[in-house]
Structures are given as structure tokens and as C-alpha cells.
Design an enzyme around this catalytic site. Sequence first.
Site, short mmCIF file in Angstrom:
data_model
loop_
_atom_site.label_atom_id
_atom_site.label_comp_id
_atom_site.label_asym_id
_atom_site.label_seq_id
_atom_site.Cartn_x
_atom_site.Cartn_y
_atom_site.Cartn_z
N ASP A 2 0.80 -1.23 0.00
CA ASP A 2 0.00 0.00 0.00
C ASP A 2 0.81 1.26 0.00
O ASP A 2 1.88 1.32 0.60
CB ASP A 2 -0.84 0.08 1.28
CG ASP A 2 -1.79 -1.03 1.38
OD1 ASP A 2 -2.82 -0.96 0.74
OD2 ASP A 2 -1.45 -1.98 2.10
N ARG A 6 -0.88 7.25 -2.79
CA ARG A 6 -0.56 8.43 -1.97
C ARG A 6 0.83 8.97 -2.27
O ARG A 6 1.06 10.17 -2.28
CB ARG A 6 -0.68 8.07 -0.47
CG ARG A 6 -2.11 8.18 0.03
CD ARG A 6 -2.30 7.50 1.34
NE ARG A 6 -2.33 6.05 1.17
CZ ARG A 6 -2.24 5.19 2.18
NH1 ARG A 6 -2.08 5.63 3.42
NH2 ARG A 6 -2.29 3.89 1.95
N TRP A 7 1.74 8.06 -2.57
CA TRP A 7 3.12 8.48 -2.92
C TRP A 7 3.10 9.35 -4.17
O TRP A 7 3.76 10.38 -4.24
CB TRP A 7 3.97 7.22 -3.15
CG TRP A 7 5.42 7.47 -3.38
CD1 TRP A 7 6.41 7.52 -2.42
CD2 TRP A 7 6.08 7.66 -4.64
NE1 TRP A 7 7.62 7.75 -3.01
CE2 TRP A 7 7.46 7.84 -4.37
CE3 TRP A 7 5.64 7.72 -5.96
CZ2 TRP A 7 8.39 8.06 -5.38
CZ3 TRP A 7 6.58 7.94 -6.97
CH2 TRP A 7 7.93 8.10 -6.68
N ASN A 50 -9.79 -5.53 -5.84
CA ASN A 50 -9.21 -4.45 -6.65
C ASN A 50 -9.92 -4.26 -8.00
O ASN A 50 -9.73 -3.24 -8.67
CB ASN A 50 -7.71 -4.65 -6.88
CG ASN A 50 -6.85 -4.33 -5.68
OD1 ASN A 50 -5.77 -4.88 -5.51
ND2 ASN A 50 -7.32 -3.43 -4.83
N ARG A 53 -11.64 -0.97 -8.82
CA ARG A 53 -10.91 0.25 -9.22
C ARG A 53 -11.25 0.63 -10.67
O ARG A 53 -11.70 -0.21 -11.45
CB ARG A 53 -9.41 0.01 -9.07
CG ARG A 53 -9.05 -0.18 -7.62
CD ARG A 53 -7.59 -0.03 -7.38
NE ARG A 53 -7.33 -0.19 -5.96
CZ ARG A 53 -6.30 0.32 -5.32
NH1 ARG A 53 -5.38 1.00 -5.96
NH2 ARG A 53 -6.15 0.13 -4.02
N LEU A 169 -5.95 -6.47 7.84
CA LEU A 169 -5.43 -7.53 6.97
C LEU A 169 -5.97 -7.47 5.55
O LEU A 169 -5.36 -8.00 4.63
CB LEU A 169 -5.73 -8.91 7.57
CG LEU A 169 -4.92 -9.28 8.82
CD1 LEU A 169 -5.30 -10.67 9.30
CD2 LEU A 169 -3.43 -9.21 8.55
C1 FPP Z 1 -1.66 -0.55 -3.35
O1 FPP Z 1 -1.46 0.86 -3.39
C2 FPP Z 1 -1.05 -1.19 -4.49
C3 FPP Z 1 -1.73 -1.92 -5.42
C4 FPP Z 1 -3.19 -2.14 -5.34
C5 FPP Z 1 -1.05 -2.50 -6.59
C6 FPP Z 1 0.32 -3.09 -6.40
C7 FPP Z 1 0.78 -3.59 -7.70
C8 FPP Z 1 1.94 -3.27 -8.31
C9 FPP Z 1 2.98 -2.45 -7.65
C10 FPP Z 1 2.22 -3.68 -9.75
C11 FPP Z 1 2.22 -5.09 -10.16
C12 FPP Z 1 2.92 -6.04 -9.26
C13 FPP Z 1 4.06 -6.74 -9.50
C14 FPP Z 1 4.47 -7.80 -8.54
C15 FPP Z 1 4.94 -6.52 -10.65
P1 FPP Z 1 -2.72 1.81 -3.47
O2 FPP Z 1 -3.04 2.05 -4.90
O3 FPP Z 1 -3.84 1.24 -2.67
O4 FPP Z 1 -2.16 3.13 -2.86
P2 FPP Z 1 -2.89 4.05 -1.80
O5 FPP Z 1 -3.14 3.19 -0.60
O6 FPP Z 1 -1.90 5.13 -1.52
O7 FPP Z 1 -4.15 4.54 -2.45
#
Ligand code: FPP
Length: 214
Positions: A2, A6-7, A50, A53, A169
Site C-alpha cells: 500500500d 498516496r506516494w 481491486n 478500481r 489484513l
Molecule cells: C496498493 O497501493 C497497491 C496496489 C493495489 C497494486 C500493487 C501492484 C503493483 C505495484 C504492480 C504489479 C505487481 C508486480 C508484482 C509486478 P494503493 O493504490 O492502494 O495506494 P494508496 O493506498 O496510496 O491509495
Amino acid sequence: MDGNGRWAKKRMMPRAFGHKRGVETVREITRAARDLGLEALTLYAFSSENWKRPADEIADLMGLLRTFIRNDLEEFVANNVRLQIIGDYQVLAPDIVEMIEGAMARTAHNTGTTVAIALNYGSQQEIARAAAKAAAKGEITAEAIEAELDTASLPPLDLLIRTSGEVRLSNFLLWQAAYAEMWFTDVLWPDFTASHLRDALSQFSARERRFGGR
Ligand code: FPP
């Protein structure tokens, strides 16, 4: 993983930029896991929830997954890393399913770190699937369910890390987390480094684990 969104927001950039940076963290952390000699590292890349989204964000994530497998598979092969997927990945785009299965087959006999990527993964759904399989084979016991979980070929979960200040979780490894140690950090996934992983491991090593005994 996560905190990608936000980053990016902090930098006035689109979420896709955060996910792209998140993949660089995936690369750094899988290398660190390998160098530290971890038996397994499981990354939650895409949950069964997800799909809620926006379509363009889902497409970005699937694109990043394709690029990751295409670019990083050789490094996995060269370093004895075994790739596993947990979750109902069969419903992903046919080209992704093909890439994933090819990558798993190519690394299946590797004996170093296992990197498991959770794709279209939801732990409640996983437990329900495992219970149904156990029932079809006979008795529903904890051992029989465990043997049917997507994680059956992985070692027991020791340490669960959650980034970006979330303290829940979110349908990840619910069964497996029964006796896992938890480590929460405010660090956003794109800022998470090998040094944070080493901190988490060193705190983990100092914890007394009793597994219900005394
Ligand atoms: C959560 O951050 C991240 C995700 C839902 C996606 C993670 C997937 C990847 C980094 C790419 C594919 C994976 C691999 C292994 C190559 P968020 O979007 O919920 O961020 P936030 O909490 O700040 O809104």
C-alpha cells in the site's frame, strides 16, 4: 504494497506513476529477500476486491505485471528464485495467464527463495475453495483445508508486513496469519527499502513466539 497512490499524489503525479515506482520497490525487496536467504516472500499485488478500481488503473497494473515478468524472469532464473502465484489468476487476460504459467514452469525446480505474487487473491475465497476441495476428498479438518490452500507449497507465514499506516489484513492470508507476527509501518510502499525489511526482520527475531504454549 500500500501507498503507491498516496506516494504519487504527494508528487502531484497520477496513480500510475506510484504503481510504476512500486514495481521498482518490488525489484529491490525481492533482491533483498534473496540476499538475506529468506525462504519465501509473498507480495499482495492485486486483490479480488481491486476489480472495483477504475478500468484504466486496472489496465496499468496488468501492464506493469506483464513488463515485470518479461523483464525480470531471467534474473529469477539466474538466481535460483522460484516464482509462485496465489489467487485465482486463471481469470486474468489469456496472455498474462500464459506468461505466468511459463514463468512458474521455468522456475519450478529452483531451490532458492520463493517469490509468491498474489493476483486476484482474496483469502476468504481461498479458504472457501480449499474447504470445498477438502470436502470433496473426505473430511473437513484444519489440516485438510490447509493442504488445499493456494499457499500449500509455501512455508508457514512467519512475518506479515503492512505498509503505509494501514492496520488491517484486508483479506490477505487470513488463515496463514493465525500465528504470524505483524509489523506495521507508516512508510509508503514506494519508499520501502531493503533497510526497512532488515529492521522488520530484526524486530521479528527478537519476539518470543509461543504458538499458544507457554
Ligand atoms: C496498493 O497501493 C497497491 C496496489 C493495489 C497494486 C500493487 C501492484 C503493483 C505495484 C504492480 C504489479 C505487481 C508486480 C508484482 C509486478 P494503493 O493504490 O492502494 O495506494 P494508496 O493506498 O496510496 O491509495
